[in-house]
Scaffold this motif. Structure first.
Motif, mmCIF file in Angstrom:
data_model
loop_
_atom_site.group_PDB
_atom_site.id
_atom_site.type_symbol
_atom_site.label_atom_id
_atom_site.label_comp_id
_atom_site.label_asym_id
_atom_site.label_seq_id
_atom_site.Cartn_x
_atom_site.Cartn_y
_atom_site.Cartn_z
ATOM 1 N N LEU A 78 0.846 -1.192 0.000
ATOM 2 C CA LEU A 78 0.000 0.000 0.000
ATOM 3 C C LEU A 78 0.884 1.245 0.000
ATOM 4 C CD1 LEU A 78 -2.548 -0.988 2.800
ATOM 5 C CD2 LEU A 78 -2.767 -1.307 0.331
ATOM 6 N N ALA A 79 0.621 2.160 -0.920
ATOM 7 C CA ALA A 79 1.424 3.379 -0.999
ATOM 8 C C ALA A 79 0.516 4.590 -1.154
ATOM 9 C CB ALA A 79 2.397 3.292 -2.173
ATOM 10 N N ASP A 80 0.499 5.400 -0.118
ATOM 11 C CA ASP A 80 -0.284 6.623 -0.120
ATOM 12 C C ASP A 80 0.342 7.555 0.894
ATOM 13 O OD1 ASP A 80 -2.563 8.514 0.693
ATOM 14 O OD2 ASP A 80 -3.454 7.415 -0.972
ATOM 15 N N GLY A 81 0.327 8.829 0.607
ATOM 16 C CA GLY A 81 0.916 9.810 1.508
ATOM 17 C C GLY A 81 0.134 10.021 2.787
ATOM 18 N N HIS A 82 -1.088 9.514 2.844
ATOM 19 C CA HIS A 82 -1.941 9.713 4.008
ATOM 20 C C HIS A 82 -2.104 8.399 4.771
ATOM 21 C CE1 HIS A 82 -3.110 12.951 1.200
ATOM 22 N NE2 HIS A 82 -3.067 13.664 2.311
ATOM 23 N N GLN A 83 -1.664 8.408 6.009
ATOM 24 C CA GLN A 83 -1.730 7.201 6.827
ATOM 25 C C GLN A 83 -3.164 6.706 6.983
ATOM 26 O OE1 GLN A 83 -0.222 7.579 10.825
ATOM 27 N NE2 GLN A 83 -0.329 5.387 11.190
#
Length: 128
Positions: A8-13
């Motif tokens: 999973l890759a997203d700037g928002h935890q």
């Protein structure tokens, strides 16, 4: 059959936590890592060897599209985004992204999309 390994890759935890929780309710998936920057994405792909990368290409370090362009030809990449920019979607497809999905997608459709990009090669290529 082994579980589908997902990064999973997203700037928002909170987005990563929501996607992880959605996938945890399903059998056959294993989240092998999470990344908030494209640099970490590249490290984790090399370390964890996921089957699928779920990524928002708009990363805080500004290099999400670069990571996608490096990884999409080699592995199953699904873009999860809140943006519906047609030009960006065409560029992502050109890079080899297998699916482009809205972050608000229903869990069942997300699960189907992940399973759909991991079809055994014996089934052949299906046009989307």
């Amino acid at each position: 059959m082994h579980p589908i390994r997902i990064l999973l890759a997203d700037g928002h935890q909170n987005v990563r936590m929501q996607v992880r929780a959605r996938l945890a309710r399903e059998s056959g998936f294993e989240v092998v890592g999470e990344a908030a920057t494209s640099e970490r994405v590249l490290e984790l792909v090399a370390e964890a060897r996921p089957d699928v990368l779920l990524i928002d290409p708009i990363m805080p370090d500004g290099h999400g599209l670069l990571a996608v362009s490096q990884l999409a030809p080699q592995m199953a990449v699904i873009v999860l985004t809140a943006f519906s920019d047609t030009v960006m979607q065409m560029e992502l497809r050109r890079m080899g992204v297998r699916q482009i999905l809205d972050k608000g997608i229903e869990s069942e459709r997300l699960v189907d999309a992940i399973r759909g990009v991991i079809k055994p090669s014996s089934e052949g290529e299906n046009a989307e």
